[in-house]
Design a protein around this motif. Structure first.
Motif, short mmCIF file in Angstrom:
data_model
loop_
_atom_site.label_atom_id
_atom_site.label_comp_id
_atom_site.label_asym_id
_atom_site.label_seq_id
_atom_site.Cartn_x
_atom_site.Cartn_y
_atom_site.Cartn_z
N THR A 1 1.30 -1.35 -0.01
CA THR A 1 -0.13 -0.32 -0.08
C THR A 1 0.78 1.23 0.00
O THR A 1 0.62 1.90 -0.51
CB THR A 1 -0.89 0.29 1.14
OG1 THR A 1 -1.37 -1.57 1.26
CG2 THR A 1 -1.90 0.94 1.18
N TRP B 1 -11.12 1.79 -3.45
CA TRP B 1 -10.03 1.60 -2.36
C TRP B 1 -8.46 2.46 -2.46
O TRP B 1 -7.29 2.89 -1.18
CB TRP B 1 -8.79 0.23 -3.08
CG TRP B 1 -7.84 0.24 -2.32
CD1 TRP B 1 -7.74 -0.94 -1.37
CD2 TRP B 1 -6.23 0.87 -2.63
NE1 TRP B 1 -6.69 -0.84 -1.05
CE2 TRP B 1 -5.51 0.13 -1.19
CE3 TRP B 1 -5.72 1.28 -3.40
CZ2 TRP B 1 -4.23 0.34 -1.70
CZ3 TRP B 1 -3.92 1.60 -3.39
CH2 TRP B 1 -3.78 0.87 -2.62
N SER C 1 -9.78 5.48 -0.28
CA SER C 1 -9.27 5.31 0.95
C SER C 1 -7.88 4.77 1.30
O SER C 1 -7.49 5.79 2.76
CB SER C 1 -9.98 3.46 1.66
OG SER C 1 -11.16 3.32 1.14
N ASN C 2 -6.86 4.85 0.53
CA ASN C 2 -5.81 4.45 0.60
C ASN C 2 -4.76 5.50 0.21
O ASN C 2 -3.74 5.32 0.54
CB ASN C 2 -5.29 3.13 0.24
CG ASN C 2 -5.85 2.09 1.36
OD1 ASN C 2 -5.31 1.29 1.92
ND2 ASN C 2 -7.20 1.35 0.37
#
Length: 431
Positions: free
Chosen positions: A277, A306, A309-310
């Motif tokens: 990540t 995703w 959020s990341n």
């Protein structure tokens, strides 16, 4: 991309040193050095080995001529020479091996020129004059631009994310003249180097195995140059050799890229996106490459969520690639409705151009000049530059989803379309 010895100022250094292996070259270099006003006693016998030993204890000259005739491993010896050369030295090599690949590898490693022996006085004068001009050339880097990092992610295998990554890197380096690094993180099956008819080398696998070695000098040696403005780091690791890494090496590589290049393009397989990540921490633009299909719509929704959020700082660009001129599996309108945002760029499917690119060992964008595919690739580059350029002024643009949206709800809503789609198809077949 310049080698470490090609940076630096003139300073108080000898203008010229030479290390040669044979009497003919020794006499010729002394004569030409005298013509240019340099001390002929700076021409020494001994070749590469003597050069490395001598320069390890003395200051490097402005221009270094080194004879590689007795070298068993020229590239390794050049790397050893780089370790003892001070920044600023311009290197001319000479040897008896007449091989184009060796010449390219030596130039890529940072030497100024390679002369095939036996060489004449005129050829030597020209090489030394050019080296002197390179050393004395102004080193004005011009206005600095903030580094741009772009991650290219495919929603599914086979959508052409690698093709888009190589095309984007090529266009930024060739059309915009920006020093660009391309990092292919498909360690075992990456195709970035293959797409440009290059050997990937061992640079990436070496970095994974020895992260402590990663620095500016490692980057200079490990990357494969596709052009003066584009360098690639990729691998073809044996498929029986798993790459065990926590991703720290990749993060260090990207840190070094920021120092050496203006643009970094990461060809990021979706499994790496999930596993590491932290690779998205400093990404400015995420290019999500997809196709107009049911499975791709599902995975586009998931990846966009995703990213939200990341990697909230990353601006998103959705590219639909290989779109057939006829009816795709899902219409653009239905696809955009399912992912709840527009598709930014449509790249049409063109089998002839794709086959020609593979045959020539060129990127899709380079092969597709003047076509609709080429225009779409250019539009992708312009969109990326636009998103990166206005990031600070408009950080909320290009939101990947509406506030309050539920990922499960979005997938469920889209799946409700499936029965009617299949029913329509069955009716068409019966008719």
């Amino acid at each position: 991309m310049n080698a470490p010895w090609k940076h630096g100022s003139v300073g108080q250094r000898d203008p010229f040193h030479a290390f040669v292996c044979d009497d003919h070259s020794f006499d010729l270099l002394r004569a030409v050095a005298s013509e240019m006003g340099w001390a002929p006693e700076k021409v020494n016998k001994g070749g590469m080995r003597n050069a490395v030993q001598s320069l390890s204890i003395t200051a490097s000259p402005q221009i270094l001529f080194v004879d590689m005739s007795e070298s068993g491993d020229p590239l390794n010896d050049i790397n050893s020479l780089a370790e003892v050369c001070e920044p600023g030295t311009v290197v001319i090599a000479a040897g008896q091996v007449n091989d184009v690949r060796l010449y390219r590898d030596l130039v890529a490693s940072g030497i100024q020129d390679y002369l095939l022996k036996p060489f004449g006085a005129d050829q030597l004068r020209d090489a030394l004059a050019q080296a002197q001009a390179v050393f004395l050339a102004p080193r004005d880097a011009g206005p600095e631009r903030p580094h741009m990092t772009v991650a290219v992610v495919g929603t599914r295998g086979g959508v052409g994310a690698s093709s888009m990554a190589t095309s984007l890197a090529w266009m930024l380096s060739e059309k915009k003249k920006r020093p660009t690094a391309l990092l292919d993180l498909d360690i075992h099956f990456g195709t970035n180097a293959l797409a440009m008819d290059l050997e990937p080398g061992r640079g990436l696998t070496d970095a994974i195995e020895n992260p402590s070695r990663i620095d500016g000098l490692f980057i200079e040696r490990a990357m494969v140059r596709a052009s003066d403005m584009l360098a690639i780091l990729s691998a073809e690791a044996p498929i029986n050799q798993p790459m065990m890494t926590d991703g720290g090496a990749f993060y260090q590589l990207l840190e070094e890229f920021r120092q050496a290049f203006e643009c970094s393009i990461i060809d990021l397989p979706r499994n790496m996106l999930i596993q590491h990540t932290h690779l998205m921490t400093d990404v400015n633009v995420a290019v999500v490459v997809t196709e107009l299909s049911l499975a791709a719509a599902r995975d586009t929704i998931r990846i966009l969520s995703w990213l939200k959020s990341n990697a909230p700082q990353a601006r998103i660009l959705v590219v639909a690639n290989r779109v057939h001129p006829g009816a795709p599996e899902i219409s653009r309108k239905d696809f955009e409705q399912s992912i709840e945002r527009k598709v930014d760029v449509i790249v049409p499917f063109d089998l002839r151009i794709a086959a020609q690119a593979a045959k020539l060992g060129k990127t899709l964008a380079e092969t597709a000049k003047g076509s609709k595919v080429g225009a779409a690739c250019t539009a992708m580059m312009d969109e990326v530059l636009g998103l990166a350029g206005d990031e600070a002024d408009n950080p909320g643009a290009k939101s990947t989803a509406r506030k309050g949206d539920s990922l499960l709800g979005k997938i469920g809503d889209f799946k409700s379309m499936i029965p009617s789609r299949r029913k329509d198809k069955a009716t068409a077949l019966e008719g």
